[in-house]
Write a protein that holds these residues in place. Sequence first.
Motif, PDB file in Angstrom:
ATOM      1  N   HIS A   1       0.824  -1.219   0.000  1.00  0.00           N
ATOM      2  CA  HIS A   1       0.000   0.000   0.000  1.00  0.00           C
ATOM      3  C   HIS A   1       0.857   1.267   0.000  1.00  0.00           C
ATOM      4  CE1 HIS A   1      -3.424  -2.624   0.711  1.00  0.00           C
ATOM      5  NE2 HIS A   1      -2.716  -3.204   1.649  1.00  0.00           N
ATOM      6  N   LEU A   2       1.856   1.273  -0.867  1.00  0.00           N
ATOM      7  CA  LEU A   2       2.788   2.398  -0.940  1.00  0.00           C
ATOM      8  C   LEU A   2       2.086   3.731  -1.177  1.00  0.00           C
ATOM      9  CD1 LEU A   2       5.737   3.396  -0.957  1.00  0.00           C
ATOM     10  CD2 LEU A   2       5.726   3.028  -3.429  1.00  0.00           C
ATOM     11  N   LEU A   3       1.108   3.751  -2.078  1.00  0.00           N
ATOM     12  CA  LEU A   3       0.422   5.022  -2.359  1.00  0.00           C
ATOM     13  C   LEU A   3      -0.227   5.601  -1.105  1.00  0.00           C
ATOM     14  CD1 LEU A   3      -1.212   4.413  -5.861  1.00  0.00           C
ATOM     15  CD2 LEU A   3       0.859   5.699  -5.305  1.00  0.00           C
ATOM     16  N   ASP A   4      -0.818   4.749  -0.269  1.00  0.00           N
ATOM     17  CA  ASP A   4      -1.411   5.221   0.984  1.00  0.00           C
ATOM     18  C   ASP A   4      -0.331   5.787   1.911  1.00  0.00           C
ATOM     19  OD1 ASP A   4      -4.006   4.498   0.235  1.00  0.00           O
ATOM     20  OD2 ASP A   4      -3.756   2.469   1.036  1.00  0.00           O
ATOM     21  N   HIS A   5       0.805   5.113   1.970  1.00  0.00           N
ATOM     22  CA  HIS A   5       1.888   5.539   2.865  1.00  0.00           C
ATOM     23  C   HIS A   5       2.528   6.853   2.458  1.00  0.00           C
ATOM     24  CE1 HIS A   5       1.701   1.967   5.312  1.00  0.00           C
ATOM     25  NE2 HIS A   5       1.853   1.187   4.254  1.00  0.00           N
ATOM     26  N   ILE A   6       2.481   7.167   1.167  1.00  0.00           N
ATOM     27  CA  ILE A   6       3.099   8.428   0.722  1.00  0.00           C
ATOM     28  C   ILE A   6       2.047   9.508   0.459  1.00  0.00           C
ATOM     29  CG2 ILE A   6       5.172   7.301  -0.179  1.00  0.00           C
ATOM     30  CD1 ILE A   6       4.020   7.654  -3.012  1.00  0.00           C
ATOM     31  N   GLY A   7       0.823   9.241   0.869  1.00  0.00           N
ATOM     32  CA  GLY A   7      -0.225  10.243   0.787  1.00  0.00           C
ATOM     33  C   GLY A   7      -0.914  10.369  -0.561  1.00  0.00           C
ATOM     34  N   LEU A   8      -0.742   9.379  -1.443  1.00  0.00           N
ATOM     35  CA  LEU A   8      -1.368   9.444  -2.762  1.00  0.00           C
ATOM     36  C   LEU A   8      -2.475   8.410  -2.948  1.00  0.00           C
ATOM     37  CD1 LEU A   8       1.774  10.008  -5.029  1.00  0.00           C
ATOM     38  CD2 LEU A   8       0.034  11.681  -4.368  1.00  0.00           C
ATOM     39  N   GLY A   9      -2.894   7.791  -1.858  1.00  0.00           N
ATOM     40  CA  GLY A   9      -3.924   6.759  -1.948  1.00  0.00           C
ATOM     41  C   GLY A   9      -5.231   7.263  -2.521  1.00  0.00           C
ATOM     42  N   GLY A  10      -5.552   8.523  -2.313  1.00  0.00           N
ATOM     43  CA  GLY A  10      -6.782   9.094  -2.833  1.00  0.00           C
ATOM     44  C   GLY A  10      -6.625   9.763  -4.186  1.00  0.00           C
ATOM     45  N   ASN A  11      -5.435   9.769  -4.730  1.00  0.00           N
ATOM     46  CA  ASN A  11      -5.177  10.410  -6.014  1.00  0.00           C
ATOM     47  C   ASN A  11      -5.542   9.464  -7.151  1.00  0.00           C
ATOM     48  OD1 ASN A  11      -3.600  11.087  -8.462  1.00  0.00           O
ATOM     49  ND2 ASN A  11      -2.853  12.772  -7.183  1.00  0.00           N
ATOM     50  N   ARG A  12      -6.566   9.840  -7.924  1.00  0.00           N
ATOM     51  CA  ARG A  12      -7.062   8.975  -8.988  1.00  0.00           C
ATOM     52  C   ARG A  12      -5.978   8.631 -10.006  1.00  0.00           C
ATOM     53  NH1 ARG A  12     -11.389  10.173 -13.731  1.00  0.00           N
ATOM     54  NH2 ARG A  12     -11.765   8.006 -14.293  1.00  0.00           N
ATOM     55  N   TRP A  13      -5.201   9.628 -10.428  1.00  0.00           N
ATOM     56  CA  TRP A  13      -4.177   9.380 -11.447  1.00  0.00           C
ATOM     57  C   TRP A  13      -3.057   8.490 -10.935  1.00  0.00           C
ATOM     58  CZ3 TRP A  13      -5.255   9.699 -16.271  1.00  0.00           C
ATOM     59  CH2 TRP A  13      -6.259  10.552 -16.687  1.00  0.00           C
ATOM     60  N   ALA A  14      -2.668   8.658  -9.693  1.00  0.00           N
ATOM     61  CA  ALA A  14      -1.638   7.788  -9.114  1.00  0.00           C
ATOM     62  C   ALA A  14      -2.136   6.344  -9.077  1.00  0.00           C
ATOM     63  CB  ALA A  14      -1.263   8.260  -7.711  1.00  0.00           C
ATOM     64  N   ARG A  15      -3.415   6.172  -8.739  1.00  0.00           N
ATOM     65  CA  ARG A  15      -3.989   4.829  -8.678  1.00  0.00           C
ATOM     66  C   ARG A  15      -4.135   4.226 -10.078  1.00  0.00           C
ATOM     67  NH1 ARG A  15      -5.556   3.656  -3.625  1.00  0.00           N
ATOM     68  NH2 ARG A  15      -7.144   2.105  -4.099  1.00  0.00           N
ATOM     69  N   ILE A  16      -4.405   5.054 -11.083  1.00  0.00           N
ATOM     70  CA  ILE A  16      -4.497   4.551 -12.456  1.00  0.00           C
ATOM     71  C   ILE A  16      -3.114   4.131 -12.951  1.00  0.00           C
ATOM     72  CG2 ILE A  16      -4.857   5.273 -14.864  1.00  0.00           C
ATOM     73  CD1 ILE A  16      -7.260   6.920 -13.849  1.00  0.00           C
ATOM     74  N   ILE A  17      -2.122   4.966 -12.703  1.00  0.00           N
ATOM     75  CA  ILE A  17      -0.781   4.706 -13.219  1.00  0.00           C
ATOM     76  C   ILE A  17      -0.083   3.583 -12.472  1.00  0.00           C
ATOM     77  CG2 ILE A  17       1.527   5.715 -13.525  1.00  0.00           C
ATOM     78  CD1 ILE A  17       0.036   8.394 -14.057  1.00  0.00           C
ATOM     79  N   LEU A  18      -0.168   3.587 -11.152  1.00  0.00           N
ATOM     80  CA  LEU A  18       0.566   2.607 -10.354  1.00  0.00           C
ATOM     81  C   LEU A  18      -0.294   1.469  -9.816  1.00  0.00           C
ATOM     82  CD1 LEU A  18       2.926   5.035  -8.430  1.00  0.00           C
ATOM     83  CD2 LEU A  18       3.455   3.606 -10.415  1.00  0.00           C
ATOM     84  N   GLY A  19      -1.582   1.507 -10.089  1.00  0.00           N
ATOM     85  CA  GLY A  19      -2.449   0.432  -9.637  1.00  0.00           C
ATOM     86  C   GLY A  19      -2.804   0.576  -8.171  1.00  0.00           C
ATOM     87  N   SER A  20      -3.778  -0.214  -7.756  1.00  0.00           N
ATOM     88  CA  SER A  20      -4.239  -0.058  -6.383  1.00  0.00           C
ATOM     89  C   SER A  20      -4.423  -1.358  -5.633  1.00  0.00           C
ATOM     90  CB  SER A  20      -5.566   0.715  -6.372  1.00  0.00           C
ATOM     91  OG  SER A  20      -6.524   0.023  -7.145  1.00  0.00           O
TER      92      SER A  20
END
Length: 141
Positions: free
Chosen positions: A76-95
């Motif tokens: 859950h790296l995106l959550d840990h770096i504060g991008l868990g709610g960012n739609r584009w980050a989730r599209i690019i890096l998956g969720s």
Amino acid sequence: MRFHIGYALLTVALLAIELLIALFVRDAIVRPYVGDALAVMLVYAGLRAVTTLRVVPAALVAFGVAVVIEFSQYFHLLDHIGLGGNRWARIILGSGFDPQDFVAYAGGAILVLLVERYRRASRAAAGTRTVSPSSESSSTI
């Protein structure tokens, strides 16, 4: 460093396809598996567009990037770096981590190797010389 226009155009085309899949496809095959295989091809094409990496090393690096991104989903790296709610980050890096994605990544890398082998064999059969990365028609940056 080099710039290869053919691979650069392929990178842009694959990126467009990946974004269309991510934004508009909601199914059990294309989005999760074809999209993952295409992601490896996208990274491969990008690497070949701007580096002198040869086919096999570039395919291995592209596969490795996909594996690292998949494990980042597990942790859950995106959550840990504060991008868990960012739609584009989730599209690019998956969720979401899915171990079956590794099969899709391997399939993408294998397909890249098969296509490159076919291209090389086709050039040889046509009587054209095979091109090394240092002598390809490209611009050096």
